[in-house]
Design an enzyme around this catalytic site. Structure first.
Site, PDB file in Angstrom:
ATOM      1  N   ASP A  17       1.018  -1.334  -0.068  1.00  0.00           N
ATOM      2  CA  ASP A  17      -0.165  -0.004   0.056  1.00  0.00           C
ATOM      3  C   ASP A  17       1.001   1.150   0.139  1.00  0.00           C
ATOM      4  O   ASP A  17       0.287   2.371  -0.286  1.00  0.00           O
ATOM      5  CB  ASP A  17      -0.951   0.032   1.357  1.00  0.00           C
ATOM      6  CG  ASP A  17      -2.440  -0.694   0.899  1.00  0.00           C
ATOM      7  OD1 ASP A  17      -2.399  -1.149  -0.260  1.00  0.00           O
ATOM      8  OD2 ASP A  17      -3.150  -0.544   1.750  1.00  0.00           O
ATOM      9  N   ASP A 348     -10.821  -6.929  10.877  1.00  0.00           N
ATOM     10  CA  ASP A 348     -10.592  -8.314  11.188  1.00  0.00           C
ATOM     11  C   ASP A 348     -11.631  -9.041  11.953  1.00  0.00           C
ATOM     12  O   ASP A 348     -12.317 -10.038  11.511  1.00  0.00           O
ATOM     13  CB  ASP A 348      -9.155  -8.570  11.784  1.00  0.00           C
ATOM     14  CG  ASP A 348      -8.878  -7.570  13.060  1.00  0.00           C
ATOM     15  OD1 ASP A 348      -9.587  -6.859  13.264  1.00  0.00           O
ATOM     16  OD2 ASP A 348      -7.750  -7.790  13.343  1.00  0.00           O
TER      17      ASP A 348
HETATM   18  O1  LIG Z   1      -3.636   1.168   4.499  1.00  0.00           O
HETATM   19  C1  LIG Z   1      -3.605   0.225   5.075  1.00  0.00           C
HETATM   20  C2  LIG Z   1      -3.117   0.001   6.518  1.00  0.00           C
HETATM   21  C3  LIG Z   1      -2.630  -0.955   7.158  1.00  0.00           C
HETATM   22  N1  LIG Z   1      -2.215  -2.004   6.462  1.00  0.00           N
HETATM   23  C4  LIG Z   1      -2.003  -3.346   6.846  1.00  0.00           C
HETATM   24  O2  LIG Z   1      -2.325  -3.800   8.212  1.00  0.00           O
HETATM   25  C5  LIG Z   1      -1.528  -4.396   8.881  1.00  0.00           C
HETATM   26  C6  LIG Z   1      -1.943  -4.176  10.291  1.00  0.00           C
HETATM   27  O3  LIG Z   1      -1.320  -2.812  10.564  1.00  0.00           O
HETATM   28  P1  LIG Z   1      -0.557  -2.387  11.683  1.00  0.00           P
HETATM   29  O4  LIG Z   1      -0.009  -0.908  11.682  1.00  0.00           O
HETATM   30  O5  LIG Z   1       0.484  -3.295  12.068  1.00  0.00           O
HETATM   31  O6  LIG Z   1      -1.419  -2.291  13.128  1.00  0.00           O
HETATM   32  P2  LIG Z   1      -1.538  -3.344  14.406  1.00  0.00           P
HETATM   33  O7  LIG Z   1      -2.264  -2.387  15.291  1.00  0.00           O
HETATM   34  O8  LIG Z   1      -0.590  -3.965  14.614  1.00  0.00           O
HETATM   35  O9  LIG Z   1      -2.464  -4.258  13.738  1.00  0.00           O
HETATM   36  C7  LIG Z   1      -3.618  -5.251  14.657  1.00  0.00           C
HETATM   37  O10 LIG Z   1      -4.620  -4.549  14.591  1.00  0.00           O
HETATM   38  C8  LIG Z   1      -5.547  -4.689  13.211  1.00  0.00           C
HETATM   39  C9  LIG Z   1      -6.930  -4.128  13.223  1.00  0.00           C
HETATM   40  O11 LIG Z   1      -6.832  -2.736  13.891  1.00  0.00           O
HETATM   41  C10 LIG Z   1      -5.456  -5.896  12.484  1.00  0.00           C
HETATM   42  O12 LIG Z   1      -5.958  -5.731  11.139  1.00  0.00           O
HETATM   43  C11 LIG Z   1      -4.084  -6.385  12.281  1.00  0.00           C
HETATM   44  O13 LIG Z   1      -4.036  -7.782  11.961  1.00  0.00           O
HETATM   45  C12 LIG Z   1      -3.436  -6.482  13.969  1.00  0.00           C
HETATM   46  O14 LIG Z   1      -2.045  -7.026  13.700  1.00  0.00           O
HETATM   47  C13 LIG Z   1      -0.254  -3.943   8.433  1.00  0.00           C
HETATM   48  O15 LIG Z   1       0.352  -5.192   7.992  1.00  0.00           O
HETATM   49  C14 LIG Z   1      -0.443  -3.019   7.726  1.00  0.00           C
HETATM   50  O16 LIG Z   1       0.669  -2.900   6.752  1.00  0.00           O
HETATM   51  C15 LIG Z   1      -2.464  -2.030   4.744  1.00  0.00           C
HETATM   52  O17 LIG Z   1      -2.241  -2.765   4.074  1.00  0.00           O
HETATM   53  N2  LIG Z   1      -2.956  -0.727   4.388  1.00  0.00           N
END
Ligand SMILES: O=c1ccn([C@@H]2O[C@H](COP(=O)(O)OP(=O)(O)O[C@H]3O[C@H](CO)[C@@H](O)[C@H](O)[C@H]3O)[C@@H](O)[C@H]2O)c(=O)[nH]1
Ligand SMILES: [Mn+2]
Length: 635
Positions: A17, A348
């Protein structure tokens, strides 16, 4: 790519992205490196199969055990370092030098890209699984490898991670059908960058970008559930726990989800299945794409599609990238009934709940050797922002038509509905917590008792609740492998989250309901500066100057409790309250605990000199605020 699974049955998809040619370059480099790495892993049965993780954890141990291994390991490490250097050099430069660009036609896609937020779909099939020349150093075929950066336009919502996942699912599906006929691919794999995903025709594993695989048998483990002869057909997804490999001993930000992983989720698993938590999850493609479970449903995993696809890689790239265009989803069920749901910050969880409400079951599985590792937030600000997103998302679910008690009514069992609501009710928890942190101290300061006297029989229920709840949680925490200090840290984080993240989550959810704002996805930072990491390692809480709103609340509440405790104790000592200690005991306890738990805040306000302290201006502001509240209340 190195999973312990036939490579011709795997495909890996990476979604970027960020739309960066640097990521594309890194993936190209990785695809070349994989030709050495995969045979090496298979020959020595290496774990973990993420090279970065392997070289940082096990190299020293294995070196002394086996000379062949240690020699080959040293050689491959050199290759890895060389690749890493090349990628880092390009990253420092900020662009891909021309001589590299000429080596792959894919780079030309970026010629017309002006911004990360405004570009066409870019899709590159880096390894074509049908190509008999795409083999590793041992001559074994390689998994298909695809790079995708979906189209982004400034005036079109891209729906964050859910949007990325859905684009991947479509492309995976399309290419799978194309490739399956040619190579008998049974299980394509796909991957996202900012989030990463692995899937295969029928089964899709999705992994976030900040994760690595730690157990090369996880694919087979998951398939065992799906292929179970009795119950396999009703399973929609197999969720593995979120583990983190960057936690410190006493887990200063309470990120370790051990109580959830070891107590709560296994409990939910017994009532229909745990939540889908976004990463480390194997989905059945059909249930993810909206299919309802029907009794007697059977799926033949070995189904084959006849006919050969002759399209060249270029033709396939051109056809399939249309699926990642902004307009593709218009007028379709994508984001509603198909794929991950849009519009909720926990895309999710809401997706998993809908799947369960369509009649499917899920499995929560914790193998002895953790299947995945991820990165937990390393600063207080990151953690609070992450929890604000989660709390907001869950609260939105509760107030929407997807509320577990409404949508789930008659579809999932009551225990599971209640299980979901533990998390859905996180956000409104801010209200009682704020009451307890504000009212008892202020009334202590004023000398007015709010709770029964220590000598009164009505004191017993209070004492019971305080002792039982804390002792129970402490026991549970320690039983799950926590430390005493970790528990104390966890309690602090519990309080911070409730007074800031959850409060903001409630406010934003209300604004959202009134249509005054819409919720986004604040990506959790993945890198931090050297001094920040050092403080994290030393378990010194990182405040700094970001998030001044949340930090002002934290500091003001800490000071308010301190002032009230001092003022209140003084009043009791001077005998200004009738049988002071006896009547005020519970208030002194509540306020005193708040002060004790806030010690790191006072340090950050007044004693620390490093950059992670709270800024002087914020200290001043919260000091005045706390003082003002006390004065006004006493007035
Ligand atoms: O526009 C976007 C925004 C995020 N992501 C992906 O979403 C994932 C999760 O993002 P992250 O910033 O790591 O957030 P976390 O808070 O660590 O994510 C947790 O919380 C999210 C829900 O809020 C779930 O989707 C994730 O699986 C879970 O690990 C990452 O791989 C991002 O790259 C995208 O592909 N596009
Ligand atoms: Mn993450």
């Amino acid at each position: 790519m190195a999973y312990n699974y036939p490579p011709e049955k795997l495909s890996v998809y990476l979604s970027d992205d960020g739309g960066s040619d640097l990521t594309f370059y890194a993936l190209l480099k990785a695809s070349v490196f994989s030709k050495q790495w995969i045979p090496f892993c298979k020959k020595f049965n290496i774990e973990p199969r993420s090279p970065a993780a392997y070289f940082s954890t096990t190299e020293s141990k294995c070196a002394s055990l086996d000379t062949v291994l240690s020699q080959e390991s040293a050689a491959i490490k050199k290759l890895y370092k060389a690749m890493e250097d090349q990628i880092e050099t390009a990253t420092k430069l900020g662009y891909i030098p021309e001589d590299i660009q000429t080596k792959h036609t894919g780079f030309s896609e970026w010629a017309s890209v002006t911004s990360q937020r405004d570009h066409q779909s870019i899709l590159q099939i880096i390894i074509d699984g049908r190509d008999s020349n795409a083999v590793d150093a041992d001559g074994c075929v390689l998994p298909t490898l695809v790079y995708l950066s979906r189209e982004k336009r400034p005036n079109r919502p891209h729906n964050f991670k859910a949007g990325a996942m859905n684009a991947l699912v479509r492309i995976l599906d399309f290419l799978y059908l194309q490739f399956q006929s040619a190579t008998n691919n049974e299980l394509p794999v796909m991957q996202l960058r900012v989030s990463s995903k692995i899937s295969n025709g029928q089964i899709i594993l999705n992994v976030d970008c900040d994760m690595h695989s730690n157990n090369s048998d996880a694919v087979k483990d998951a398939l065992c559930f799906f292929m179970d002869e009795q119950k396999g057909n009703e399973i929609a997804y197999v969720q593995f726990p979120q583990n983190f490999n960057n936690l410190t001993k006493n887990d200063i930000y309470g990120s370790k989800m051990d109580v959830i992983t070891k107590v709560e989720f296994p409990g939910l698993d017994g009532h229909g299945g745990a939540l889908y938590i976004g990463t480390g999850c194997f989905h059945r493609r059909e249930s993810l794409c909206g299919k309802k479970y029907e009794t007697g449903y059977k799926f033949d995993m070995k189904r084959r599609i006849e006919g050969k696809v002759k399209e060249s890689v270029n033709e396939l790239e051109e056809t399939s990238k249309i699926l990642a265009n902004c307009t593709y989803e218009e007028g379709t069920q994508w984001g509603k009934e198909m794929g991950l749901k849009y519009g909720c910050p926990v895309e999710d969880v809401i997706t998993g709940l809908s799947i369960q409400c369509r009649g499917w079951k899920s499995i929560f599985y914790c193998p002895e050797r953790a299947a995945f590792f991820g990165i937990a937030p390393t600063t207080l600000a990151q953690m609070l922002v992450q929890h604000k997103r989660w709390a907001e998302g869950h609260f939105q679910i509760l107030l929407s038509k997807c509320c577990p008690f409404i949508m789930g009514h008659g579809r999932i069992n009551l225990e599971l509905q209640m299980g979901y609501s533990i998390y859905d009710l996180w956000a409104p928890n801010c209200l009682p917590t704020l009451c307890y942190l504000i009212l008892p101290p202020l009334y202590l300061l004023k000398g007015i008792a709010l709770f029964p006297k220590i000598t009164s029989p009505w004191f017993i229920p209070y004492a019971f609740v305080i002792v039982a709840a804390n002792a129970y949680y402490l026991a549970e925490f320690m039983w799950c492998g926590g430390t005493l200090k970790g528990w104390w840290n966890d309690r602090r984080v519990w309080m911070f989250k409730r007074t800031t993240s959850y409060l903001f989550a409630v406010i934003d959810t209300v604004f959202n309901l009134l249509g005054l704002s819409s919720s986004g996805f604040d990506v959790t930072a993945k890198v931090s500066e050297q001094d920040v990491s050092e403080r994290y390692e030393k378990e010194i809480m990182e405040f700094g100057s970001s998030l001044s709103g949340m930090f002002t609340i934290i500091a003001t509440l800490a000071l308010l409790n301190l002032f009230c405790l001092v003022g209140g104790l003084k009043r009791i000592a001077l005998n200004l309250v009738n049988s002071g200690f006896e009547t005020m005991f519970l208030q002194v306890l509540v306020c005193g605990t708040a002060v004790a738990i806030n010690l790191p805040v006072y340090q950050a306000l007044f004693f620390r000199k490093d950059k992670g302290r709270l800024p002087v201006s914020l200290a001043f502001k919260s000091f005045i605020l706390a003082l003002l509240v006390c004065k006004i209340f006493l007035y």
